[in-house]
Design a protein around this motif. Structure first.
Motif, PDB file in Angstrom:
ATOM      1  N   VAL A  92       0.803  -1.300   0.019  1.00 15.66           N
ATOM      2  CA  VAL A  92      -0.258  -0.041  -0.031  1.00 15.66           C
ATOM      3  C   VAL A  92       0.881   1.238  -0.009  1.00 15.66           C
ATOM      4  O   VAL A  92       0.242   2.278   0.060  1.00 15.66           O
ATOM      5  N   GLU A  93       2.253   1.388  -0.043  1.00 22.58           N
ATOM      6  CA  GLU A  93       2.889   2.542   0.075  1.00 22.58           C
ATOM      7  C   GLU A  93       2.686   3.344  -0.924  1.00 22.58           C
ATOM      8  O   GLU A  93       3.320   4.634  -0.807  1.00 22.58           O
ATOM      9  N   GLU A  94       2.149   3.037  -2.083  1.00 27.56           N
ATOM     10  CA  GLU A  94       1.813   4.201  -3.239  1.00 27.56           C
ATOM     11  C   GLU A  94       0.269   4.225  -3.328  1.00 27.56           C
ATOM     12  O   GLU A  94      -0.045   5.078  -4.245  1.00 27.56           O
ATOM     13  N   LYS A  95      -0.446   3.790  -2.119  1.00 28.60           N
ATOM     14  CA  LYS A  95      -1.831   3.928  -2.143  1.00 28.60           C
ATOM     15  C   LYS A  95      -2.270   4.857  -0.788  1.00 28.60           C
ATOM     16  O   LYS A  95      -3.506   4.458  -0.336  1.00 28.60           O
ATOM     17  N   VAL A  96      -1.465   5.671  -0.249  1.00 31.75           N
ATOM     18  CA  VAL A  96      -1.820   6.641   0.849  1.00 31.75           C
ATOM     19  C   VAL A  96      -1.112   8.041   0.266  1.00 31.75           C
ATOM     20  O   VAL A  96      -0.485   8.321  -0.630  1.00 31.75           O
ATOM     21  N   SER A  97      -1.431   8.819   1.225  1.00 32.59           N
ATOM     22  CA  SER A  97      -1.436  10.514   1.166  1.00 32.59           C
ATOM     23  C   SER A  97       0.077  10.489   1.115  1.00 32.59           C
ATOM     24  O   SER A  97       0.692  11.453   0.371  1.00 32.59           O
ATOM     25  N   TYR A  98       0.816   9.798   2.178  1.00 34.94           N
ATOM     26  CA  TYR A  98       2.218   9.947   2.450  1.00 34.94           C
ATOM     27  C   TYR A  98       3.031   8.704   1.664  1.00 34.94           C
ATOM     28  O   TYR A  98       3.424   7.951   2.137  1.00 34.94           O
ATOM     29  N   LYS A  99       3.453   8.838   0.301  1.00 35.00           N
ATOM     30  CA  LYS A  99       3.713   7.873  -0.370  1.00 35.00           C
ATOM     31  C   LYS A  99       5.478   7.481  -0.302  1.00 35.00           C
ATOM     32  O   LYS A  99       6.071   8.591  -0.028  1.00 35.00           O
ATOM     33  N   GLY A 100       5.832   6.469  -0.401  1.00 43.68           N
ATOM     34  CA  GLY A 100       7.130   6.195  -0.317  1.00 43.68           C
ATOM     35  C   GLY A 100       7.551   4.864  -0.385  1.00 43.68           C
ATOM     36  O   GLY A 100       6.607   3.912  -0.218  1.00 43.68           O
ATOM     37  N   ASP A 101       8.894   4.371  -0.944  1.00 45.80           N
ATOM     38  CA  ASP A 101       9.093   3.309  -0.917  1.00 45.80           C
ATOM     39  C   ASP A 101       9.636   2.467   0.556  1.00 45.80           C
ATOM     40  O   ASP A 101      10.653   2.065   0.551  1.00 45.80           O
ATOM     41  N   TYR A 102       8.833   2.555   1.301  1.00 48.90           N
ATOM     42  CA  TYR A 102       9.215   2.381   2.776  1.00 48.90           C
ATOM     43  C   TYR A 102       9.494   0.744   3.106  1.00 48.90           C
ATOM     44  O   TYR A 102      10.303   0.602   3.761  1.00 48.90           O
TER      45      TYR A 102
END
Length: 417
Positions: A92-102
């Motif tokens: 989900v890291e690109e499906k939130v408002s705070y996107k990133g390759d966490y």
């Protein structure tokens, strides 16, 4: 699944709890002042020794929602079988408002499938990061922490399918889903800064999760906890009013500790908030249409990872007294700290940032003046300070090109690669 319930609140305590409300910095400050004041007053009613405290877990929405936290006695966690699963962050890291390759930087709490740890034997072990109660299993899969925020990968699975209305309500006006949690949090930061929470005092805590539904029984998301939410109470015996103007006299921001233990207890999961009432009159309500109750209690050992994080001390101001104190950039977010003329309040100004191409950066979900930089060119940025009303009326959204003309201050800052 529990029936909907209603609770009354007075005047504007929950004006900005609504998910479609714009999260603007003056309101953040106002809510911070309100919630810390309420927490302090509640603490005075409690018995036992008074300890120096650090409060954590406050965001604009969290600060508002913290006022309705019900403090309850600790219950032993119900350990569950350790599942073998993929990365929650990656899902989900690109499906939130705070996107990133966490997922590329995270510390795994639960073994991923396809790894040496993710075997049938490990599946028989018990994990403190997977807990089941009342037909719902909550798993905390991985964590990542830097100078600006703590991110927690979380998955919620229910035995019974969630209603169609629950899932549709979670979508709101965004391209991702948001579900609510009612929680309390404590943290022990003694090793880093010599302060510790006092158990049971209660404090503002996460109250929403951004993410996506895999199916009608599974939600995967990321909780973000901002570093600005870690503050020390300087005057625990003060019994007066806490306001935006005197907040600095009573609290000190300590920032994200290098190492700390974070305890998160969740007792409700729900789909959305529905406001009924009139902003100008008492008797506002927050309605939670569909709610799962239980006890899910987690303890996380957090270690900050500051790789690829940059803090540039600027400390410059112009002849009018406007300037920039510092700018902080992590792999995913950027924030500038403004300097104002003496007597001016940050509630009256807004800080905006443009990328190297001159395009406005987008605010991430919780704070309007923290900007998402994932997959953006920020080798060079321009920071603007603008009158708050002017920015809101004439410079945001489709009017962003007006910003250079309307700003009271602008500075270009370059980051060396």
């Amino acid at each position: 699944m529990q029936e909907a319930y209603m609770r009354e609140y007075t005047n504007q305590e929950y004006r900005d709890v609504l998910r479609n409300t714009s999260l603007n910095s003056p309101l953040v400050d106002e809510k911070l002042a309100q919630v810390y004041g309420k927490i302090r007053r509640e603490e005075k009613k409690k018995k036992g020794r008074r300890m120096k405290k650090v409060f954590a877990g406050v965001s604009l929405m969290a600060a508002s929602f913290a006022l309705m936290i019900v403090f309850c006695a600790a219950n032993p966690a119900l350990a569950a079988k350790l599942p073998i699963m993929g990365s929650f962050f990656k899902e989900v890291e690109e499906k939130v408002s705070y996107k990133g390759d966490y997922s590329s930087r995270s510390e795994k709490l639960i073994p991923e499938s396809g790894t040496e740890e993710g075997t049938e034997e490990s599946a028989e072990a018990e994990s403190p990061y997977v807990q089941t109660d009342n037909g719902a299993t909550i798993s905390l899969g991985e964590i990542y922490c830097n100078d600006m925020a703590l991110y927690i990968g979380i998955q919620i699975k229910t035995e019974e399918p969630l209603s169609k209305e629950f899932i549709e309500e979670s979508m709101g006006q965004w391209d991702y889903s948001t579900i609510g949690i009612h929680s309390t949090a404590t943290a022990d930061v003694a090793e880093s800064v010599g302060l510790a929470f006092s158990d049971g005092l209660g404090m503002p805590s996460p109250y929403f999760i951004e993410g996506a539904f895999e199916d009608d029984c599974t939600f995967t998301g990321i909780i973000r906890i901002d570093a600005s939410e870690f503050v020390e109470d300087l005057t625990p015996d003060y019994d007066g009013e806490i306001t935006v103007e005197n907040w600095d006299e009573h609290f000190r921001r300590i920032g994200m500790p290098d190492k700390f233990q974070y305890q998160l207890s969740i007792d409700k999961i729900f789909d959305s908030y529905t406001w009924t009432g009139d902003y100008d009159h008492p008797g506002e309500h927050i309605q939670i249409p569909e709610c799962i109750e239980g006890n899910w209690n987690f303890t996380l050992d957090i270690k900050k990872d500051n790789s690829d994080c940059i803090v540039k001390e600027i400390n410059e101001r112009d002849e009018n007294g406007f300037g920039i104190a510092k700018i902080t950039k992590t792999p995913y977010e950027i924030q500038a700290e403004a300097i104002l003329p003496e007597g001016e309040s940050m509630a009256d100004y807004f800080v905006a940032i443009r990328d190297a191409q001159g395009k406005p950066l987008e605010s991430q979900g919780g704070y309007a003046e923290i900007y998402n930089i994932y997959q953006r060119d920020v080798s060079k940025v321009t920071v603007y300070i603008c009158d708050y009303v002017t920015y809101m009326d004439e410079c945001q959204a489709e009017n962003w090109e007006n910003l250079p003309e309307k700003a009271v201050y602008a500075k270009e800052i370059t980051f060396e690669e």
